[in-house]
Design an enzyme around this catalytic site. Structure first.
Site, PDB file in Angstrom:
ATOM      1  N   ASP A  23      -5.378   2.412   5.283  1.00  0.00           N
ATOM      2  CA  ASP A  23      -4.375   1.489   5.796  1.00  0.00           C
ATOM      3  C   ASP A  23      -4.757   1.193   7.249  1.00  0.00           C
ATOM      4  OD1 ASP A  23      -1.878   0.126   6.144  1.00  0.00           O
ATOM      5  OD2 ASP A  23      -1.144   1.940   7.159  1.00  0.00           O
ATOM      6  N   ARG A  24      -4.266   0.099   7.803  1.00  0.00           N
ATOM      7  CA  ARG A  24      -4.669  -0.254   9.169  1.00  0.00           C
ATOM      8  C   ARG A  24      -3.649   0.210  10.212  1.00  0.00           C
ATOM      9  NH1 ARG A  24      -4.565  -6.328  11.345  1.00  0.00           N
ATOM     10  NH2 ARG A  24      -2.702  -5.468  12.321  1.00  0.00           N
ATOM     11  N   ASP A  25      -2.481  -0.451  10.251  1.00  0.00           N
ATOM     12  CA  ASP A  25      -1.490  -0.169  11.296  1.00  0.00           C
ATOM     13  C   ASP A  25      -0.931   1.243  11.148  1.00  0.00           C
ATOM     14  OD1 ASP A  25      -1.734  -2.786  12.323  1.00  0.00           O
ATOM     15  OD2 ASP A  25      -0.324  -3.540  10.816  1.00  0.00           O
ATOM     16  N   THR A  69      -4.701  -3.662   3.895  1.00  0.00           N
ATOM     17  CA  THR A  69      -3.543  -3.785   4.788  1.00  0.00           C
ATOM     18  C   THR A  69      -2.575  -4.872   4.330  1.00  0.00           C
ATOM     19  OG1 THR A  69      -2.903  -4.245   7.097  1.00  0.00           O
ATOM     20  CG2 THR A  69      -4.951  -5.241   6.355  1.00  0.00           C
ATOM     21  N   ASN A  70      -1.293  -4.552   4.350  1.00  0.00           N
ATOM     22  CA  ASN A  70      -0.247  -5.559   4.104  1.00  0.00           C
ATOM     23  C   ASN A  70      -0.040  -6.359   5.377  1.00  0.00           C
ATOM     24  OD1 ASN A  70       0.220  -4.485   1.566  1.00  0.00           O
ATOM     25  ND2 ASN A  70       2.133  -3.440   2.125  1.00  0.00           N
ATOM     26  N   GLN A  71      -0.156  -7.667   5.292  1.00  0.00           N
ATOM     27  CA  GLN A  71       0.080  -8.495   6.476  1.00  0.00           C
ATOM     28  C   GLN A  71       1.085  -9.589   6.127  1.00  0.00           C
ATOM     29  OE1 GLN A  71      -0.893  -7.821   9.540  1.00  0.00           O
ATOM     30  NE2 GLN A  71      -2.002  -5.985   8.909  1.00  0.00           N
ATOM     31  N   ARG A 119       0.317  -6.663  -2.604  1.00  0.00           N
ATOM     32  CA  ARG A 119       1.038  -5.932  -1.570  1.00  0.00           C
ATOM     33  C   ARG A 119       1.302  -4.488  -2.007  1.00  0.00           C
ATOM     34  NH1 ARG A 119       4.069  -6.812   3.064  1.00  0.00           N
ATOM     35  NH2 ARG A 119       5.697  -5.297   3.381  1.00  0.00           N
ATOM     36  N   LYS A 120       0.883  -3.522  -1.148  1.00  0.00           N
ATOM     37  CA  LYS A 120       1.194  -2.129  -1.444  1.00  0.00           C
ATOM     38  C   LYS A 120       2.704  -1.949  -1.466  1.00  0.00           C
ATOM     39  CE  LYS A 120      -1.349  -1.244   2.152  1.00  0.00           C
ATOM     40  NZ  LYS A 120      -1.974  -0.584   3.329  1.00  0.00           N
ATOM     41  N   ASP A 145       0.100   5.648   6.310  1.00  0.00           N
ATOM     42  CA  ASP A 145       1.219   6.254   7.037  1.00  0.00           C
ATOM     43  C   ASP A 145       2.579   5.833   6.484  1.00  0.00           C
ATOM     44  OD1 ASP A 145       0.976   3.606   7.978  1.00  0.00           O
ATOM     45  OD2 ASP A 145       1.970   4.149   9.863  1.00  0.00           O
TER      46      ASP A 145
HETATM   47 MG   LIG Z   1       0.634   1.515   8.185  1.00  0.00          MG
HETATM   48 ZN   LIG Z   2      -0.044 -10.096  -1.863  1.00  0.00          ZN
END
Ligand SMILES: [Mg+2]
Ligand SMILES: [Zn+2]
Length: 196
Positions: A23-25, A69-71, A119-120, A145
């Site tokens: 994951d990113r953030d 990553t979800n954005q 999307r996770k 996280d």
């Molecule tokens: Mg995160």
């Molecule tokens: Zn999506």
């Protein structure tokens, strides 16, 4: 032809690859800290302590390291896809300077409530990369996280490591990516020993 195929198998050419999905953030970079709310531009991207070194160490033991990553900010109109691309180019370039490699960044740009497959906690981003790069997901790891990261990893069939205090589904829990990476590398080698 048969002999050629046997040789290929012996040399391990056909071995499925192993990967770590990050994951990113909140795993690689700061989010919702004093100095940064959301990351919409490269200058809002602050690596968390030890993240670059952790990714470099994962590179030494895995075929691939990916970011998933979800954005949802894109779908909601807070950020353009071009801007996100700039942030990711910056992240990848900064990591490269430290000798760390991200092989591909996958993101879900859809609105949080769009009900998309990527999307996770859904696992399409992981499954698609798995297919594209011929990954053995059972011997691969998802690190995140939020509980949705862990759910996405588990749905895809990976082991999952949670960054934070506790998670009911995670195989392991650590306060940061550095310690998570150390555990992942140990766990990978334990698994390899069991196979021998
Ligand atoms: Mg995160
Ligand atoms: Zn999506």
């Amino acid at each position: 032809m048969i002999i050629f195929n046997i040789l290929k198998i012996k040399k391990g050419v056909d071995r499925l690859k192993r990967a770590v999905f990050l994951d990113r953030d909140g795993v690689i970079n700061e989010v919702l800290t004093k100095r940064v709310k959301f990351v919409n531009e490269p200058n809002q991207f602050y690596f968390l302590p030890g993240a670059e070194e952790a990714i470099k160490s994962l590179n030494d033991h895995f075929d691939y390291v990916f970011v998933v990553t979800n954005q949802g900010g894109i779908g909601l109109g807070y950020m353009k896809e071009k801007q996100l691309q700039k942030v990711h180019d910056h992240m990848v370039a900064e990591l490269k300077k430290k000798g760390a490699t991200i092989h591909e960044v996958a993101y879900c740009p859809h609105k949080p409530k769009a009900g998309c497959e990527c999307r996770k906690p859904n696992s399409k981003m992981i499954l698609d990369l798995g297919e594209k790069y011929k990954i053995d997901l059972k011997k691969s790891y998802m690190v995140g996280d939020t509980d949705t990261d862990i759910q996405a990893g588990k749905k895809a069939g990976t082991k999952a490591v949670y960054i934070g205090d506790s998670d009911p589904l995670a195989d392991a829990v650590f306060p940061n990516l550095k310690e998570a990476a150390q555990w992942i590398i140990r766990d990978l080698h334990n698994d390899n020993k069991k196979l021998k």
